[in-house]
Design a protein around this motif. Structure first.
Motif, PDB file in Angstrom:
ATOM      1  N   ASP A  79      32.822  36.368  44.431  1.00  0.00           N
ATOM      2  CA  ASP A  79      33.641  36.504  43.148  1.00  0.00           C
ATOM      3  C   ASP A  79      34.592  35.367  43.141  1.00  0.00           C
ATOM      4  N   CYS A 179      39.983  37.572  37.745  1.00  0.00           N
ATOM      5  CA  CYS A 179      38.800  38.236  38.302  1.00  0.00           C
ATOM      6  C   CYS A 179      38.371  37.391  39.696  1.00  0.00           C
ATOM      7  N   GLY A 183      40.574  40.702  40.944  1.00  0.00           N
ATOM      8  CA  GLY A 183      39.165  41.097  40.780  1.00  0.00           C
ATOM      9  C   GLY A 183      38.200  41.167  42.234  1.00  0.00           C
ATOM     10  N   ASN A 187      36.763  44.423  43.980  1.00  0.00           N
ATOM     11  CA  ASN A 187      35.477  44.628  44.484  1.00  0.00           C
ATOM     12  C   ASN A 187      35.448  44.831  45.948  1.00  0.00           C
ATOM     13  N   ARG A 381      35.538  44.308  30.917  1.00  0.00           N
ATOM     14  CA  ARG A 381      35.091  43.375  31.676  1.00  0.00           C
ATOM     15  C   ARG A 381      35.276  42.085  30.999  1.00  0.00           C
ATOM     16  N   CYS A 385      30.907  38.310  31.520  1.00  0.00           N
ATOM     17  CA  CYS A 385      30.598  38.892  33.037  1.00  0.00           C
ATOM     18  C   CYS A 385      29.283  39.059  33.253  1.00  0.00           C
ATOM     19  N   CYS A 390      31.480  43.695  39.596  1.00  0.00           N
ATOM     20  CA  CYS A 390      32.304  44.194  38.707  1.00  0.00           C
ATOM     21  C   CYS A 390      32.264  45.320  37.988  1.00  0.00           C
ATOM     22  N   LYS A 394      34.624  48.825  38.514  1.00  0.00           N
ATOM     23  CA  LYS A 394      35.330  49.671  37.455  1.00  0.00           C
ATOM     24  C   LYS A 394      34.787  50.967  37.184  1.00  0.00           C
TER      25      LYS A 394
END
Ligand SMILES: C=CC1=C(C)c2cc3[nH]c(cc4nc(cc5[nH]c(cc1n2)c(C)c5CCC(=O)O)C(CCC(=O)O)=C4C)c(C)c3C=C
Ligand code: FES
Ligand SMILES: [Fe+2]
Length: 408
Positions: A79, A179, A183, A187, A381, A385, A390, A394
């Motif tokens: 990521d 992210c 993010g 994750n 998102r 993406c 991700c 979410k």
């Protein structure tokens, strides 16, 4: 600090920050954070009843011996640095080659990153304050979950399960969402919850960003004002404010990452609070590798402004709340030290400032008062993406606010 005292008069709206910023209030420790305090006998636990406040951040190596592991985890994070199907081999290879250089940088700043010390203090003090200003969800138990250094997110999640935690707030310590940072931590939390808590004993909500929180803006503004007060009166208003944030690769920016806009929002809010007293720019630092990164670069900007005759520059780290290698090495030693210009300085990082601690407690209070709902913004998102991680992360955090826990 004299400047701080004088400046407190300015902001009537922030009386509560002032009232709670005396050391007396913040040093009162009622409960003891088990994750990181002294001896096992200190380790009180009633985390099962109240609310765990989990500070998410990247972390940093505590000693130069830990640099290799830190970099290895960092370069294995798809990521943050996607290296394709060969990541398993390339990640460790790149981190091994990079380790001596980064070890040298950490040795120059005292032998390790201070981020753990600051995050633990911030977590502990913010929870003490939260117990007082939001007793209905007390006790608030502080945990620290780092992505690449101890205490690692995995160890913290296991500890929380052992402590019988049933309600937790994942509180990002990055004020602006990317992210590649928040993010990535979310994750990781999703992955670990799936692995170690398949029955969903812990119910999570997320504080995912707080770029313009008034307490954050206030503490940045005060640190700027304190630094400006160190310039001679006749030069003060001409000092150029250089807000410096960690850059992003252009591939991440063009994927639609929200971070550049949110960093700019913080800068604008701070400048508004300062009544646009000085000229300013937002610049970007710490590019790694040969790809294109968001600019203008901090180091180049300083060089170019010196060439233009601007030698009163105040650097303000705006996207990270504690000191770390980017402030202590890159800004202080490489950029400011090498410029040899007495007018080039840096505003203090937020670290243990009581106004900042109060802001953290306030952000958590508002979140809990609102029923601990995760902002809808987290669920959108990036336009480009394509990451399944991700998508699943979410979906996981959305389910958290829809489903009852195993404990309830
Ligand atoms: C908001 C802050 C940060 C963003 C955004 C960010 C993105 C980002 N970083 C890399 C690569 C590296 N970052 C490294 C260290 C590092 N990064 C941040 C913050 C952000 N990174 C900090 C505070 C630190 C230092 C930690 C400490 O000392 O406490 C490193 C390791 C150091 C080095 O090798 O230079 C790398 C690598 C990328 C690729 C990226 C965006 C995609
Ligand atoms: S990269 Fe931004 S949501 Fe996946
Ligand atoms: Fe970074």
């Amino acid at each position: 600090m004299a400047a701080r005292t004088a400046l407190t008069r300015r902001c009537a709206a922030l009386t509560s920050f002032r009232a709670l910023s005396s050391p007396g209030i913040l040093s009162h420790s009622r409960h003891l954070p088990r994750r990181f305090l002294a001896t096992p006998s200190d380790q009180s636990t009633d985390a099962s009843n109240g609310t765990a406040i989990v500070m998410l951040n990247m972390g940093g190596p505590g000693t130069t011996d830990e640099v290799g592991d830190f970099l290895s985890r960092l370069f294995m994070d798809k990521d943050l640095i996607p290296l394709g199907p060969l990541q398993k081999y390339l990640g460790p290879l790149i981190s091994r080659r990079r380790t001596p250089k980064i070890q040298h940088q950490y040795s120059e700043i005292g032998g390790g990153s201070p981020i753990r010390k600051w995050t633990e203090l911030q977590a502990r003090e913010a929870c003490n304050l939260l117990d007082r200003i939001h007793p209905s969800t007390a006790p608030h138990t502080p945990y620290v979950a780092f992505r690449y250094a101890n205490p690692l997110t995995e160890d913290t999640v296991k500890q929380m399960l052992a402590d019988g935690v049933s309600r937790a707030v994942a509180f990002t310590q990055y004020p602006q969402y990317s992210c590649s940072t928040t993010g990535s931590s979310l994750n990781e939390l999703w992955r670990l919850s799936k692995k170690f808590d398949p029955e969903n004993k812990i119910k999570w909500s997320v504080i995912d960003r707080w770029p313009t929180h008034p307490g954050l803006v206030e503490v940045f503004a005060r640190h700027i004002e304190e630094s400006l007060a160190t310039y001679p009166a006749g030069e003060r208003e001409k000092v150029v404010l250089l807000f410096s944030a960690h850059s992003l690769p252009m591939s991440v920016v063009n994927r639609g990452d929200p971070y550049p806009a949110e960093v700019a929002a913080t800068v604008w809010a701070v400048m508004q609070r300062l009544k646009f007293s000085n000229p300013y720019r937002l610049v970007w630092q710490s590019q790694v590798g040969p790809s294109a990164w968001l600019g203008a670069q901090t180091a180049t900007t300083v060089e170019e402004y010196i060439k233009k005759g601007l030698t009163n520059l105040l650097l303000i780290p705006i996207a990270f709340t504690s000191d770390h290698i980017e402030t202590l090495y890159e800004l202080d030693l490489e950029i400011i030290g090498e410029s040899k210009q007495p007018g080039i300085k840096r505003a203090e990082s937020l670290n243990g400032d009581p106004i900042f601690i109060r802001a953290l407690a306030d952000i958590a209070k508002a979140h809990l008062e609102g029923g601990g709902r995760t902002s809808p913004q987290l669920f959108l998102r990036c336009p480009k993406c394509t990451s399944e991680r991700c998508r699943e992360q979410k979906a996981f955090f959305r389910r958290q606010q829809e489903e009852p826990t195993a404990a309830s």
